[in-house]
Design a protein around this motif. Structure first.
Motif, mmCIF file in Angstrom:
data_model
loop_
_atom_site.group_PDB
_atom_site.id
_atom_site.type_symbol
_atom_site.label_atom_id
_atom_site.label_comp_id
_atom_site.label_asym_id
_atom_site.label_seq_id
_atom_site.Cartn_x
_atom_site.Cartn_y
_atom_site.Cartn_z
ATOM 1 N N GLN A 277 0.529 -1.449 0.350
ATOM 2 C CA GLN A 277 0.002 -0.032 -0.321
ATOM 3 C C GLN A 277 1.163 1.289 0.396
ATOM 4 O O GLN A 277 1.019 2.173 -0.736
ATOM 5 C CB GLN A 277 -0.871 -0.308 1.390
ATOM 6 N N VAL B 110 0.462 4.190 -3.261
ATOM 7 C CA VAL B 110 0.984 5.189 -2.828
ATOM 8 C C VAL B 110 1.774 6.073 -3.016
ATOM 9 O O VAL B 110 1.703 7.475 -3.457
ATOM 10 C CB VAL B 110 0.005 5.533 -0.991
ATOM 11 N N LEU C 256 -4.237 8.656 14.503
ATOM 12 C CA LEU C 256 -4.351 7.219 13.519
ATOM 13 C C LEU C 256 -4.984 7.729 11.649
ATOM 14 O O LEU C 256 -4.107 7.577 10.593
ATOM 15 C CB LEU C 256 -4.879 6.631 13.965
ATOM 16 N N HIS C 257 -6.163 8.156 12.013
ATOM 17 C CA HIS C 257 -6.506 8.681 10.436
ATOM 18 C C HIS C 257 -5.779 9.490 9.799
ATOM 19 O O HIS C 257 -5.815 8.792 7.997
ATOM 20 C CB HIS C 257 -8.276 9.149 10.646
ATOM 21 N N ALA D 163 -2.483 7.404 8.658
ATOM 22 C CA ALA D 163 -2.991 6.335 7.632
ATOM 23 C C ALA D 163 -2.937 6.810 6.063
ATOM 24 O O ALA D 163 -3.117 6.228 5.008
ATOM 25 C CB ALA D 163 -4.223 5.573 7.700
ATOM 26 N N LYS D 164 -3.576 8.172 6.154
ATOM 27 C CA LYS D 164 -3.812 8.785 4.772
ATOM 28 C C LYS D 164 -2.334 9.244 3.865
ATOM 29 O O LYS D 164 -2.717 8.938 2.568
ATOM 30 C CB LYS D 164 -4.480 9.667 4.514
ATOM 31 N N LYS E 102 -0.173 7.728 3.678
ATOM 32 C CA LYS E 102 1.801 6.877 3.096
ATOM 33 C C LYS E 102 2.006 7.071 1.992
ATOM 34 O O LYS E 102 3.612 6.375 2.218
ATOM 35 C CB LYS E 102 0.434 5.661 2.215
ATOM 36 N N GLN F 275 -3.579 -0.228 13.435
ATOM 37 C CA GLN F 275 -4.440 -0.821 14.149
ATOM 38 C C GLN F 275 -4.593 -1.791 14.964
ATOM 39 O O GLN F 275 -4.735 -2.641 14.127
ATOM 40 C CB GLN F 275 -5.650 -0.057 13.400
ATOM 41 N N TYR G 7 -12.487 0.209 10.985
ATOM 42 C CA TYR G 7 -12.266 -0.879 10.761
ATOM 43 C C TYR G 7 -12.074 -2.043 12.056
ATOM 44 O O TYR G 7 -11.415 -1.158 13.490
ATOM 45 C CB TYR G 7 -12.037 -1.384 9.619
ATOM 46 N N LYS H 131 -12.169 4.759 8.298
ATOM 47 C CA LYS H 131 -11.579 6.258 8.884
ATOM 48 C C LYS H 131 -9.370 5.610 8.476
ATOM 49 O O LYS H 131 -8.625 6.825 8.321
ATOM 50 C CB LYS H 131 -11.825 6.350 10.019
ATOM 51 N N SER H 132 -9.493 4.745 9.478
ATOM 52 C CA SER H 132 -8.056 4.571 10.093
ATOM 53 C C SER H 132 -7.392 3.381 8.858
ATOM 54 O O SER H 132 -6.643 2.631 8.764
ATOM 55 C CB SER H 132 -8.519 3.094 10.718
ATOM 56 N N THR H 133 -8.684 2.772 7.455
ATOM 57 C CA THR H 133 -7.730 2.297 6.355
ATOM 58 C C THR H 133 -8.781 2.876 5.395
ATOM 59 O O THR H 133 -9.045 2.018 4.295
ATOM 60 C CB THR H 133 -8.277 0.624 5.879
ATOM 61 N N PRO H 134 -7.881 4.093 5.196
ATOM 62 C CA PRO H 134 -8.186 4.642 3.961
ATOM 63 C C PRO H 134 -7.618 3.924 2.403
ATOM 64 O O PRO H 134 -8.546 4.374 1.238
ATOM 65 C CB PRO H 134 -7.686 5.702 3.536
ATOM 66 N N TYR H 135 -6.980 2.982 2.261
ATOM 67 C CA TYR H 135 -6.942 2.493 1.627
ATOM 68 C C TYR H 135 -7.104 1.248 1.623
ATOM 69 O O TYR H 135 -6.659 0.295 0.287
ATOM 70 C CB TYR H 135 -5.562 2.505 1.378
ATOM 71 N N GLY H 136 -8.068 0.496 1.874
ATOM 72 C CA GLY H 136 -8.613 -0.691 2.502
ATOM 73 C C GLY H 136 -7.572 -1.301 3.623
ATOM 74 O O GLY H 136 -6.805 -1.635 3.086
ATOM 75 N N SER H 137 -8.704 -2.333 4.401
ATOM 76 C CA SER H 137 -7.931 -3.375 4.987
ATOM 77 C C SER H 137 -7.277 -4.434 4.558
ATOM 78 O O SER H 137 -7.882 -4.836 3.964
ATOM 79 C CB SER H 137 -8.639 -2.928 6.086
#
Ligand SMILES: Cc1ncc(C[n+]2csc(CCOP(=O)(O)OP(=O)(O)O)c2C)c(N)n1
Ligand SMILES: Cc1ncc(C[n+]2csc(CCOP(=O)(O)OP(=O)(O)O)c2C)c(N)n1
Ligand code: SF4
Ligand code: SF4
Ligand SMILES: [Mg+2]
Ligand SMILES: [Mg+2]
Lengths: 343, 618, 618, 343
Positions: free
Chosen positions: A317, A321, B267-268, B271-272, B274, B282, D140, D151-157
């Motif tokens: 991932q 990105v 965290l949010h 996480a964005k 990258k 998490q 998730y 919200k915590s996996t914007p690119y998918g869990s």
């Protein structure tokens, strides 16, 4: 010689994997043979000391990393999989082993254990199951059988134990095996396969604690009764055991697995072991054949299937990105929610 | 057009009414004037508390001005009340003579009774001391959207934009940025875009044409130092600070975290991001959040774990191990109201003693605190710097107020910030008995006491660390009594050594050290109210000094001296006096606690009153 | 026969040599004389550290006398050394001119080198300042057992009884109790019984016949107050105290615990005592240990959870909830060396600040500490009493030293101890808006601030409690700012109110308050060494006062006054000065820390030296 | 009327079980129907309010106890089973319900969850599975499907989710059921059976979070597709589903369970559901039929077997020892390791 063992470019032998620390288990403890199997196996397969990390919790078993001439962390009771998860995600280049006990992994550490299974992070979890708390001098553990009289259960324990193999399978494990401390070759094979597996591999080792729980596994591991109590699981082969292979495992008319006499059902009726089934149900059913170590018990690799490895996915991932957006630019980041300028 | 030097507006409505959004958009255009500003969002703990109830009210306050300001303001001048519950909750804080912009359509019988009103306050005398404007916001919004093809139910949801438009007109905010934003944000949803646009314009035009208002107001641009500015919340700034630190140290950022309000947004955000090579994990709980970070630290990542109160308890054992292993990591605590679950969405500073003392055994850990939303960026870098330099876990404290509010921030030039040198050891530092080179993990820098640190993957540096006491130098397990004592002292000395490297605490006393009658000591988010309060009493001709502590452990080396100049020392805290207790113990000064534990930041007036109180009683 | 007033003997050997057993049996017969006594067991962290190594040495020290004593003694007069490693480890602590009883058979080349000796110390000059007796203990034991049918390997394991016999002879201890004990203990194993009996007698007879020793010694009976005595370890006394408290409160005892050294023995002891209606639950971890106790408390049990250092970290969040719910429970911390895993089998007092401060938010919790093995009984009852009376969790601190050592103890008459009244509420205490009787869980006693408490199962008292802040009185969830502040203050006031009910701290100053030049403040297990040290300096004509703190939170009401009498205050602690910091903060007194963090209790001489130091430097 | 509902001696109706607190979930949340089902069921079976305790952790679901006019504890995230264990052991006379969410039970609370299963302590664990963290606004959870954008996996869990039923079975659970928030009667039946079960019962409820994860279960729970996606498990009956019962579950020649067309295999080949099998393997296999809620999914009671209840066993040991030794005497206890007397 095919696979030359190398560390720092040099071939290694078992003793290269031993640290300079004196090994301090009780004389006769099963942990010694596991240590020897691990060291020999790592030398044999040509693993690299500098890329190998042993992470453990707390317990007799968890002293293991001190005795390995590799990187190591003797961490916190129950938390080794948590530390190993972070390390594995951060450093996919490393070979990570988690050494744990039945109390460490399944009592205080149960949550990290099941989450490691489902996530499939790159680590090999080796659980020394002696059905007792060794280091704290003999309380029962989550794998002790009902009725165990121990320091904390003077009138016998009443908790149904976990079957670690069933638990791991119920938690979506991809590699699950069981071996025992009296068969170094089998241990080495199972550990080697764990090492090859991508993701979390789980190896339960029946380990004798000769001080607080001597002989619990002796039906299975002792030379005298082993043939009748140890059911070897070998991929692609019929599941068969007994002095002369007179017993086996077969699916009955009721659709369920049973221990059978081969002469009664015929050889062809025997179940052919398949560790690679996508569906874990048959592996689970095998794990239920014995309700404790005093019944014929399957030993070997229950399940070994592929699923994306967690650390790899994390890295993928990131790479995707980075590929799409380019390597992040801090100045641009700081401006990303709009700016105004004052001169 | 009337000129004002500052205004405080509070948008208040039901949780479903979009008040946070309206407030945020107003903040953005205000920052473009540019006015100086500070904000205070406040929302209920429930995801969607029952519509129309007092418990469901959500609000957003903004204070903006033509001069330098510090706090989001004590009492709003303008209250936008989208329903009766909003009026009920916020009326008492409105400044005398303040303006109420009420959505009169929402004041029907059902809503009034839900809010606990037995009669309509807009109709009686109750509000006679305010300037009340009854505006049919719902009706006007619906009308504006009439032929846009939107269902009435959906159209109604745009009424926050009507309110935003109206207030934008009242305070002569530019409209283009908002229009642009709506167009971009709802690009893919034509109906919603159209409804919002029309409502916003309708609100603006209503102000212009309704002749309801005597005049528009203007707040002149504040004089900002030249530079490029953005407006940032504390959580965002903190996340960015961690990224910047990762770049400065050339160590990849690893975040192991478990969601918890009000820390989750970090965290949010990470996480964005990258593209900065950040890995976020998490974890299954806070213990694993901290544990995974510690594992990543062992592997050479810049390791961070973020949480709030309850998570701090759970991480304690792991942080104790990190301190004992002497590995760097940063534990971010966005403090909220405790004890226990407390009031998760409200602010408090009550975890200070827990982070300083809350681990078994002697395990000193440095503590750094952010003092404002934008300062969270700097504080994050500083926490990482100390962690890496001294090989130690560091607590970074922020709080719910800093986390969610925002302020203008001059963009720093990250390329000019001093790099962080992890100084990894790649060659053996020891020769064993047999003459073979080897690596001893606990050989230290004589000045910082930081240990020499080698990473897995480095050939020849294989070593084991662990939670059992270890021999100084070699790191082997040791039960030797004197060695243990030495190690306890060394770990303490290392943390104390940090005091030599951090800046001395600044003393703000116009009359020089000891000149003022009273010294105020602030930490974390109390900075803004304390500074504002000190300014006010000075404006009244009184003498008050101030010192702000960014470092809570160890204290700056000169703190004792600074405190020693004053006979009266006040320590305002959003807790029951935790820093105050620490200062008393460390310096034997009779510091007095000014305590407020209401889930809210101090008001300037409260600080002012506290100072006047000690000066008057002198 | 020579009379001595006191003797200190240390039995030392390999972990497998049975030194704890020998020491314990010697203690029992000594208590029968009766001498006053104090013991100090010390064993390695490993279950069976490699035989013969320095790491594997286990020892047991006993100090006994014809007068009142307090500590297990600084330096042994007699060292029983069963192997070279034991000699190596313990020689340096032997008193000058002390006696060494060495098992010469064990001083072979292999064992010498395992212990790190290059030559045999029994043969060189090294020990010339001691009186060394080389005794072939192994050989004599084997011979004694020769025709008992025991295999030599097994017979050899009885050599601890040989040593015990010998030392029993030297100090004229009665033999019958030991013989009786062996007979009962090994009733079902004839061979072992025989071997132990024979070895014990052989040792005794060896003393009598060998003419190796100039004389036997006698330590006259100490004058004890009349009463029935037993000898008890701290962990046993603590377990019994919990049972007594359960009886006093008529509340069933529930223990939720997770094993950890050195606390596990309390679990073991209580698990055995089911005839007292005790329910023990070995939980999956410390969190569940505390959680299950809190659940049981809600149900009306006298709820306890036991642990040591690392477990304290893990229980923090649950204790915070207990404090917030205001439910009684006792958290027992048998402190050991920290931080992290530290040295699990050694003692420390370093969890004090963790239990006082180690929870997020403002969550004050009372803390009580046991000062000696037998006092653990009383301290346990007191902790339970406070917990039940004030509806609060209470920390009960002990430590590894108290836990494992023993002392004579006058059996208390439990029937004369004041009962504990849980005062459960069974009828509604409130009338709701509609006039219906109902139960409000947070209505308080005006004096203690304890809340009125009703148990599940009581009809009409149904209610909900939880970790969110609640309304004073009703207990409904409340986000009201002022209510929160009030609740924080009430919870604090409740804990502070305890100070009114506990006894004032006693001041031991022969010259009256302020008479002495220095005040020593002790807490927990430092009591004995501090008291002994104070006596010694007084014997030298100096003036030292002493105050011992059993209550660490809140402090006794008169503590400030007591401290105020002294210009010099010393606070010896087996930590880096945690109580000292608390005293400084609370009373602004310049208390000085005497710190020892070596995993060992203070020696009397160390306290003496510290006192002399401040007096001399006056 | 047979079973008269009584509390404090009086018959109750649903509203007697509702507390005076305003229910504060988002309008449309599935939690409302579960609350209604629980209140109705308890009134129906004549449960007693004063003997009923609801214990929860933290989450939207965990607000449940506030709305029940019974005893209740809203405790700590993940820890409800730990509190409930202590309460159940101390007070075997109480009816104890644990209300939890997928994050609460399976993320932070996973360890207490699996240990509750194996111990079989008297409590009914009801897990509101919405495959998301509701209260913290949409991260998730351990049951979210791979690829979930949150919200915590914007690119998918990337984490493989737990199957709560498989996990419970792997942890030795004795009562395991699944139901969903759109069928009040089924919920009531399954909850009632959980209540009757001795020991730990586990009920997974598919619950719609219409704010952060709307519609994840709609294939199974929605009226339109339900017939094709919901496989009802009914004890003693053939497992069969589809608009016209055209599908079913049968054991194939490979020995494994498969979804089949009834016309192809014949009615007699269909598996007869047996919740009472001692061996959990078949229940486990049923739990693996669907890999997520977008495949036909078994709903009902997977397993319901008897095993000694933990609290009862604890009490039995106490009673036995009291019987044998007599009620303990403190004075004797204090003298138990020997005494001496000084006059
Ligand atoms: C937080 C914490 N709780 C408890 C302990 C005490 N403890 C250390 S090891 C252990 C259990 C050991 O059992 P197991 O994991 O089975 O390992 P073994 O010693 O049998 O190899 C316990 C309870 C601890 N060190 N830390
Ligand atoms: C120790 C702790 N960690 C984290 C939190 C924050 N938190 C509260 S509820 C929750 C998750 C809720 O998800 P779930 O259990 O699925 O319940 P739902 O809201 O979906 O019903 C989290 C992470 C907390 N309150 N306490
Ligand atoms: S106690 Fe048991 S497990 Fe531990 S070292 Fe000794 S034999 Fe091995
Ligand atoms: S957020 Fe989701 S689960 Fe929580 S109350 Fe709202 S709809 Fe229900
Ligand atoms: Mg074990
Ligand atoms: Mg959920």
């Amino acid at each position: 010689m095919t696979d030359v063992a190398t560390t720092n470019g040099k071939a290694t032998s078992r003793k290269d994997w031993a640290s300079d620390q004196e090994v301090r288990w009780c004389p006769g403890c099963g942990d010694f043979t596991i240590l020897a199997a691990m060291q020999t196996m790592l030398a044999d397969i040509g693993a690299r000391r500098e890329s190998t990390v042993f992470v453990s919790g707390i317990g007799c078993s968890s002293r293991f990393p001190y005795y390995m001439n590799t990187y190591g962390i003797h961490s916190i009771h129950g938390r080794a999989p948590a530390l190993a998860s972070g390390l594995a995600i951060a450093r996919p280049d490393l070979d990570i082993w988690v050494i744990t006990g039945d109390g460490d992994a399944l009592s205080i550490g149960g949550n990290h254990f099941i989450h490691a299974m489902r996530r499939n992070i790159n680590m090999n979890i080796v659980l020394f199951n002696n059905q007792i708390y060794g280091l704290t001098k003999g309380q029962y553990s989550p794998t002790s059988e009902v009725g165990s009289v121990t320091k904390s259960t003077p009138y016998g324990s009443i908790d149904t134990p976990f079957n670690p193999v069933s638990l791991a399978l119920g938690a979506e494990a991809t590699y699950v095996a069981r071996t025992h401390d009296m068969d170094r070759n089998h241990m080495m094979e199972v550990l080697k396969r764990a090492h090859e597996h991508k993701g979390t591999s789980f190896v339960e080792i029946y380990q004798n604690c000769n001080v607080y729980n001597d002989g619990v596994f002796s039906d299975i591991t002792g030379k005298d009764r082993r043939a009748d109590y140890l059911i070897p699981l070998v991929h692609g082969q019929a599941i068969r055991y007994g002095q002369n292979g007179e017993y086996g495992v077969a699916r009955g008319d009721d659709g369920h697995l049973h221990l059978v006499r081969v002469e009664e059902v015929g050889e062809d009726a025997l179940l052919i072991h398949d560790e690679s089934l996508e569906n874990p149900s048959q592996a689970f059913e095998l794990s239920r054949l014995a309700r404790g170590p005093h019944e014929p018990t399957p030993i070997g690799i229950f399940r070994s299937v592929e699923r994306p490895e967690y650390g790899y996915e994390v890295a993928r991932q990131v790479a995707e990105v980075e590929g799409k957006k380019g390597i992040g630019d801090i100045a641009a980041l700081l401006q990303s929610s709009g700016t105004w300028t004052v001169n | 057009m009337k000129e004002l030097d500052q205004v405080v507006i509070r948008f208040a409505g039901d949780s479903g009414d979009g008040m946070q959004l309206a407030g945020n958009r107003f903040t953005v255009v205000t920052s473009l004037i540019p006015n100086d500003l500070a904000t205070l969002p406040d929302f209920p703990a429930e995801i969607r508390a029952p519509a129309g109830t007092v418990a469901g009210v959500s609000s957003f306050q903004i204070h903006f001005s033509d001069h330098d300001i510090l706090t989001p303001g004590d009492k709003p001048d303008v209250l936008v009340a989208m329903n009766p519950a909003a009026l009920k909750v916020h009326l008492s804080s409105l400044a005398p003579g303040g303006v109420i912009l009420a959505n009169v359509d929402a004041f029907d019988e059902r809503s009034l009774s839900k809010a606990g009103y037995s009669s309509n306050p807009l109709e009686g005398d109750e509000l006679s001391s305010y300037r009340v404007y009854k505006i049919p916001m719902t009706k006007l919004t619906l009308e504006a959207c009439k032929d846009a093809g939107v269902k009435p139910r959906d159209a109604e949801r745009s009424k926050n934009f009507f309110a935003l438009g109206l207030v934008s007109w009242m305070y002569t905010r530019p409209v283009e940025p908002t229009i642009d934003w709506i167009q971009k944000r709802f690009a893919s949803n034509e109906l919603v875009r159209e409804a919002n646009l029309r409502s916003f314009k309708a609100g603006y035009n209503f102000g212009e044409t309704a002749e309801l208002f005597e005049s528009q107001y203007e707040v002149a641009p504040a004089t900002f130092r030249s530079g490029t500015y953005t407006s940032v919340t504390g959580n965002t700034a903190l996340a960015w600070g961690l990224i910047a630190a990762s770049r400065l140290a050339k160590m990849p950022l690893f975040l192991g975290s478990y969601p918890i309000t009000p820390a989750s947004d970090i965290l949010h955000e990470l996480a964005k991001l990258k593209e900065f090579g950040v890995k976020t994990f998490q974890a299954e709980d806070e213990i694993a959040g901290a544990g995974s970070a510690l594992g990543a630290a062992f592997g050479g990542s810049l390791a961070v774990t973020t949480t709030s109160g309850p998570g701090i308890d759970l991480k304690a054992e792991t942080i104790g191990l990190a301190a004992h292993l002497e590995l760097p990591m940063v534990i971010v605590d966005i403090q909220r109201v405790g004890p226990s679950t407390g009031i998760p969405t409200k602010t408090e500073q009550s975890d200070l003693s827990a982070v300083v003392y809350g681990r078994h055994g002697e395990s000193p850990v440095p503590v750094v605190a952010a003092m404002s939303p934008s300062h969270a960026f700097e504080a994050a870098i500083e926490a990482c710097r100390i962690a890496v330099k001294y090989r130690t876990p560091v607590y970074l404290l922020s709080d719910g107020y800093i986390a969610n509010s925002s302020e203008p921030w001059t963009l720093p030039d990250v390329s000019r910030i001093e790099p962080i040198d992890p100084n990894f050891l790649e060659e053996p530092n020891h020769v064993d008995d047999e003459g073979k080179p080897s690596y001893w993990p606990y050989i230290r820098d004589p000045e910082t006491f930081a240990r020499q640190w080698a990473l897995p993957g480095t050939p020849g540096m294989e070593h084991r660390v662990g939670g059992l006491e270890h021999q100084d130098g070699s790191g082997s397990v040791s039960y030797d009594p004197l060695n243990h004592e030495k190690m306890v002292q060394l770990r303490q000395a290392k943390v104390e050594a940090i005091a030599k490297a951090i800046p001395p605490v600044g003393l703000n006393d116009p009359d020089g050290p000891g000149g003022a009658d009273v010294l105020l000591v602030s930490w974390g988010s109390t900075y803004s109210a304390v500074m504002a309060g000190v300014k006010r009493v000075r404006a009244r001709g009184m003498k008050a000094a101030m010192a702000h502590l960014m470092y809570l452990n160890p204290f700056p080396a000169n703190l004792g001296e600074v405190l020693g100049h004053y006979r009266k020392i006040l320590v305002p805290e959003i807790n029951s006096g935790q820093l105050c207790t620490m200062l008393r113990a460390a310096y034997l000064v009779d510091a007095q606690s000014i305590s407020k534990v209401q889930g809210l930041p101090f008001k300037t007036a409260e600080i002012e009153a506290a100072i006047m109180d000690v000066i008057d009683n002198d």
